[in-house]
Design an enzyme around this catalytic site. Structure first.
Site, short mmCIF file in Angstrom:
data_model
loop_
_atom_site.label_atom_id
_atom_site.label_comp_id
_atom_site.label_asym_id
_atom_site.label_seq_id
_atom_site.Cartn_x
_atom_site.Cartn_y
_atom_site.Cartn_z
N SER A 1 6.66 -16.38 -6.74
CA SER A 1 7.07 -17.57 -6.03
C SER A 1 6.05 -17.95 -4.95
O SER A 1 4.88 -18.15 -5.27
CB SER A 1 8.47 -17.37 -5.45
OG SER A 1 9.03 -18.59 -5.06
N ASP B 1 6.04 -17.15 -11.73
CA ASP B 1 6.74 -18.39 -11.43
C ASP B 1 6.36 -18.91 -10.04
O ASP B 1 7.21 -19.03 -9.14
CB ASP B 1 8.26 -18.21 -11.53
CG ASP B 1 8.95 -19.51 -11.97
OD1 ASP B 1 8.35 -20.28 -12.73
OD2 ASP B 1 10.11 -19.74 -11.55
N HIS C 1 14.21 -17.96 -12.19
CA HIS C 1 13.07 -17.70 -11.30
C HIS C 1 12.75 -16.21 -11.25
O HIS C 1 11.58 -15.81 -11.24
CB HIS C 1 13.43 -18.21 -9.91
CG HIS C 1 12.28 -18.43 -8.98
ND1 HIS C 1 11.12 -19.05 -9.35
CD2 HIS C 1 12.14 -18.10 -7.65
CE1 HIS C 1 10.29 -19.11 -8.30
NE2 HIS C 1 10.89 -18.55 -7.27
#
Length: 339
Positions: A183, A207, A272
């Site tokens: 992230s 991601d 995610h």
């Protein structure tokens, strides 16, 4: 699940993608649909925030970053290195500069105990004799998303400076270093890599966060120039994660949007998190995530790319022989790999 970036867009754009040699989704650059978002904090509170508000604190100092060293000889109790004091590594009886070093960087509202750190660290050390250094930037990551996002470049520079010092102090080359980031941590990895004097061997972006990042601006995000090789795994594109191709090779399990077994996944947290779950399985359990080079997930599903190049997604040593966009399907639960 603890520590996933829990944002859901208040305005959802359904613009179609344009498929070229690399994927590009127009909404990431051209549409201001990410201005207002519903933010869910670690405590469970919710509020709509304006991501273009001027009331954003973008302040980070080097002491906001702590490094936790794990090896096969200290799997559970880390050796702690505060901020940029590289000499503290030599105090540890476990650090071996002759071995490869993996850095793992968490995302928003997390710390060194995050699932990404725990799972990837355990997978790496179950199969490889390495130094694993978990990067904790929780003093900033625990703030609002806008504050954390605005500090990504600074945190990345601190981490990159630490790695430069490590290389100088212990005679380590870039080929001995790899970085994994989830992230916002993926973009921190990119910012770190951009200032490291000897390019690190590989960065694996899990991601990479989408809100407040764009395709055109590579100054604050992960891109292929940040390491000798950049692999990106997209699992919640257009929502929490970046959907456009930003690495040497980009992998789109289940199309890269919503992951199998995650249901509707309105807040995106399940999808995610799958990025690091897939990587941990590929490293630790030998999961074979075979992906196919293709122009789109639709073409992949319709078997228009059957004869194209194949590549395995995720590994301690990624497949550096390929460039492009790769697609695959996974099982809905662990083990996720279909072979």
């Amino acid at each position: 699940m603890k520590g996933v970036l829990c944002l859901v867009f208040a305005i959802v754009c359904c613009a179609s993608s344009t498929v070229a040699s690399r994927l590009y989704f127009a909404e990431e650059d051209d549409i201001d649909y990410k201005r207002f978002q519903l933010l869910k904090t670690k405590s469970g509170d919710e509020e709509v925030i304006d991501l273009l508000s001027d009331e954003v604190t973008a302040f980070a100092v080097v002491t906001d970053v702590t490094y936790y060293l794990y090896t096969k000889n200290n799997l559970e109790i880390p050796h702690t290195v505060k901020s940029s004091n590289i000499q503290e590594l030599s105090i540890s009886p476990h650090f071996d500069p002759a071995k490869k070093t993996f850095f793992i960087i968490h995302g928003w509202v997390d710390d060194y105990t995050a699932d990404v750190n725990r799972l990837v660290k355990a997978a790496l050390l179950s199969k490889h004799d390495l130094n694993v250094i978990v990067v904790d930037w929780s003093p900033v990551a625990s703030e609002s998303y806008t504050t954390a996002q605005n500090a990504v470049t600074a945190i990345g520079k601190f981490v990159g400076g630490f790695i430069n010092d490590m290389m100088t102090t212990y005679g380590i080359s870039g080929s001995q270093v790899a970085i994994v980031g989830h992230s916002l941590g993926a973009h921190i990895a990119g910012n770190a890599g951009s200032i490291i004097r000897s390019k690190v061997d590989q960065i694996i972006g899990l991601d990479p966060a989408a809100p407040m990042f764009t395709v055109d601006n590579t100054e604050n995000r992960l891109d292929p120039t940040d390491a000798q090789y950049v692999q990106v795994i997209h699992t919640n594109g257009r929502f929490l994660g970046f959907s456009s191709s930003i690495g040497h090779a980009d992998y789109y399990p289940n199309g890269g949007m919503i992951q199998a077994g995650c249901g509707i996944d309105l807040l995106g947290g399940c999808s995610h998190a799958r990025a690091f779950e897939y990587l941990a399985e590929a490293i630790g359990n030998g999961g074979k995530f075979t992906a196919t080079l293709c122009g789109s997930y639709s073409d992949y599903q319709n078997k228009k790319c059957t004869n194209n190049a194949k590549s395995n997604m995720g590994s301690a040593t990624v497949d550096k022989s390929v460039v492009g966009d790769f697609f695959l399907d996974t099982n809905s639960g662990a083990p996720f790999a279909q072979g």
